[in-house]
Design a protein around this motif. Structure first.
Motif, short mmCIF file in Angstrom:
data_model
loop_
_atom_site.label_atom_id
_atom_site.label_comp_id
_atom_site.label_asym_id
_atom_site.label_seq_id
_atom_site.Cartn_x
_atom_site.Cartn_y
_atom_site.Cartn_z
N ARG A 38 0.87 -1.17 0.00
CA ARG A 38 0.00 0.00 0.00
C ARG A 38 0.91 1.22 0.00
O ARG A 38 1.73 1.40 0.90
CB ARG A 38 -0.89 -0.01 1.24
CG ARG A 38 -1.99 1.03 1.16
CD ARG A 38 -2.84 1.00 2.38
NE ARG A 38 -2.13 1.69 3.47
CZ ARG A 38 -2.67 1.98 4.64
NH1 ARG A 38 -3.90 1.62 4.91
NH2 ARG A 38 -1.99 2.62 5.56
N THR A 40 1.31 5.51 -0.38
CA THR A 40 0.52 6.72 -0.10
C THR A 40 1.10 7.91 -0.85
O THR A 40 2.29 7.98 -1.13
CB THR A 40 0.53 7.04 1.41
OG1 THR A 40 1.88 7.21 1.84
CG2 THR A 40 -0.13 5.97 2.21
N ARG A 41 0.20 8.85 -1.15
CA ARG A 41 0.58 10.10 -1.78
C ARG A 41 -0.08 11.19 -0.95
O ARG A 41 -1.29 11.15 -0.72
CB ARG A 41 0.07 10.09 -3.21
CG ARG A 41 0.44 11.33 -4.00
CD ARG A 41 -0.09 11.23 -5.40
NE ARG A 41 -1.54 11.28 -5.39
CZ ARG A 41 -2.32 10.83 -6.37
NH1 ARG A 41 -1.79 10.27 -7.41
NH2 ARG A 41 -3.63 10.93 -6.29
N VAL A 42 0.71 12.13 -0.50
CA VAL A 42 0.16 13.20 0.33
C VAL A 42 -0.32 14.33 -0.57
O VAL A 42 0.42 14.83 -1.40
CB VAL A 42 1.21 13.73 1.33
CG1 VAL A 42 0.64 14.85 2.18
CG2 VAL A 42 1.70 12.60 2.22
N VAL A 43 -1.59 14.69 -0.40
CA VAL A 43 -2.20 15.78 -1.18
C VAL A 43 -2.76 16.81 -0.20
O VAL A 43 -2.70 16.62 1.02
CB VAL A 43 -3.31 15.26 -2.12
CG1 VAL A 43 -2.71 14.40 -3.22
CG2 VAL A 43 -4.37 14.50 -1.37
N LYS A 44 -3.33 17.84 -0.74
CA LYS A 44 -3.83 18.95 0.08
C LYS A 44 -4.82 18.50 1.16
O LYS A 44 -4.74 18.91 2.30
CB LYS A 44 -4.48 19.98 -0.84
CG LYS A 44 -4.91 21.25 -0.16
CD LYS A 44 -5.50 22.19 -1.19
CE LYS A 44 -6.07 23.42 -0.53
NZ LYS A 44 -6.73 24.29 -1.51
N GLY A 46 -5.21 15.47 2.47
CA GLY A 46 -4.77 14.35 3.31
C GLY A 46 -3.93 13.37 2.52
O GLY A 46 -3.08 13.78 1.73
N ARG A 47 -4.17 12.07 2.73
CA ARG A 47 -3.38 11.04 2.05
C ARG A 47 -4.25 10.27 1.09
O ARG A 47 -5.39 9.94 1.40
CB ARG A 47 -2.79 10.07 3.08
CG ARG A 47 -1.80 10.70 4.00
CD ARG A 47 -1.15 9.62 4.84
NE ARG A 47 -0.26 10.23 5.81
CZ ARG A 47 -0.41 10.14 7.12
NH1 ARG A 47 -1.42 9.46 7.63
NH2 ARG A 47 0.45 10.71 7.93
N ARG A 48 -3.66 9.94 -0.07
CA ARG A 48 -4.35 9.09 -1.05
C ARG A 48 -3.64 7.74 -1.05
O ARG A 48 -2.42 7.67 -1.23
CB ARG A 48 -4.27 9.69 -2.46
CG ARG A 48 -5.00 10.99 -2.60
CD ARG A 48 -6.41 10.74 -3.14
NE ARG A 48 -7.22 11.95 -3.06
CZ ARG A 48 -7.34 12.82 -4.03
NH1 ARG A 48 -6.69 12.65 -5.16
NH2 ARG A 48 -8.12 13.87 -3.86
N PHE A 49 -4.40 6.68 -0.89
CA PHE A 49 -3.82 5.33 -0.85
C PHE A 49 -4.01 4.63 -2.18
O PHE A 49 -5.09 4.71 -2.78
CB PHE A 49 -4.47 4.51 0.26
CG PHE A 49 -4.24 5.07 1.63
CD1 PHE A 49 -3.01 4.95 2.23
CD2 PHE A 49 -5.25 5.72 2.31
CE1 PHE A 49 -2.78 5.47 3.49
CE2 PHE A 49 -5.05 6.24 3.57
CZ PHE A 49 -3.80 6.11 4.17
N ARG A 50 -2.96 3.95 -2.63
CA ARG A 50 -3.02 3.11 -3.82
C ARG A 50 -2.30 1.82 -3.49
O ARG A 50 -1.66 1.70 -2.45
CB ARG A 50 -2.33 3.80 -5.01
CG ARG A 50 -3.05 5.05 -5.46
CD ARG A 50 -2.24 5.81 -6.47
NE ARG A 50 -2.41 5.21 -7.78
CZ ARG A 50 -1.66 5.51 -8.84
NH1 ARG A 50 -0.67 6.36 -8.71
NH2 ARG A 50 -1.88 4.95 -10.01
N SER A 72 -5.91 1.67 -7.97
CA SER A 72 -6.69 2.18 -6.85
C SER A 72 -7.17 1.07 -5.93
O SER A 72 -7.39 1.29 -4.75
CB SER A 72 -7.87 3.00 -7.36
OG SER A 72 -8.64 2.22 -8.24
#
Length: 187
Positions: A38, A40-44, A46-50, A72
């Motif tokens: 898993r 993660t990408r940190v965006v404005k 919060g975090r997006r999980f892929r 996804s």
């Protein structure tokens, strides 16, 4: 007790559920999931999980490939990795059930050593190397993985090592006769 063939039971169960019997075809390549992570990408907000899937596919007849992809959800990542592995397929040059000669390969910080083994010795390999070699159809081999333990880099180094193999040398009849004559002269 009455023995009923399995397919009759399956058809009966399908009739009761109201679904048509489904015929599953054997897939073109066998697959083995090496790693599922898993990421993660940190965006404005919060975090997006892929999910990142590392997959090895092969037909156990000399064709093998490694693929890696993100998606996804898990099934999406695995399907993309399968397609990636199909694009990166190689054909391994086999000599009986083993490889024709020793080979060393370095890819990134992964170092791989592959050696041919006598028939019946089996696959002596660990982790990612075992998965690649097994799906390539190699039955007798000795290997050592040096350097990193990263499954993706080790699998890619193994693929490169198998790609670099030369054709097995086959003795012609003339060479065999010359060897026999030399041995008779020595006696």
């Amino acid at each position: 007790m009455l023995h009923v063939p399995c397919f009759i039971i399956e058809l009966y169960m399908d009739k009761r559920s109201g679904k048509k019997p489904v015929r599953r075809e054997k897939p073109e390549f066998e697959q083995k999931l090496l790693d599922l992570a898993r990421v993660t990408r940190v965006v404005k907000g919060g975090r997006r999980f892929r999910f990142r899937a590392t997959l090895v596919i092969g037909n156990r007849k000399g064709q093998v490939g490694v693929g890696v992809a993100k998606g996804s959800d898990v099934s999406d990542a695995i399907q993309k990795a399968y397609n990636d592995a199909k694009k990166c397929m190689i054909t391994v040059k086999l000599s009986a059930n083993t490889i024709p000669h020793d080979v060393k390969m370095k890819k990134g910080s992964a170092k791989i050593l592959l050696k041919p083994a006598a028939e019946g010795r089996g696959v002596i390999a660990g982790g990612a190397v075992r998965a690649v070699v097994d799906l390539a159809g190699i039955r007798d081999i000795v290997s050592k993985s040096l350097g990193t333990s990263n499954k993706l880099n080790v699998a890619r180094a193994t693929i490169e090592a198998l790609r670099s193999l030369k054709e097995p040398r086959i003795k012609t009849e003339a060479v065999v006769k010359e060897e026999i004559i030399k041995e008779e002269i020595k006696k």
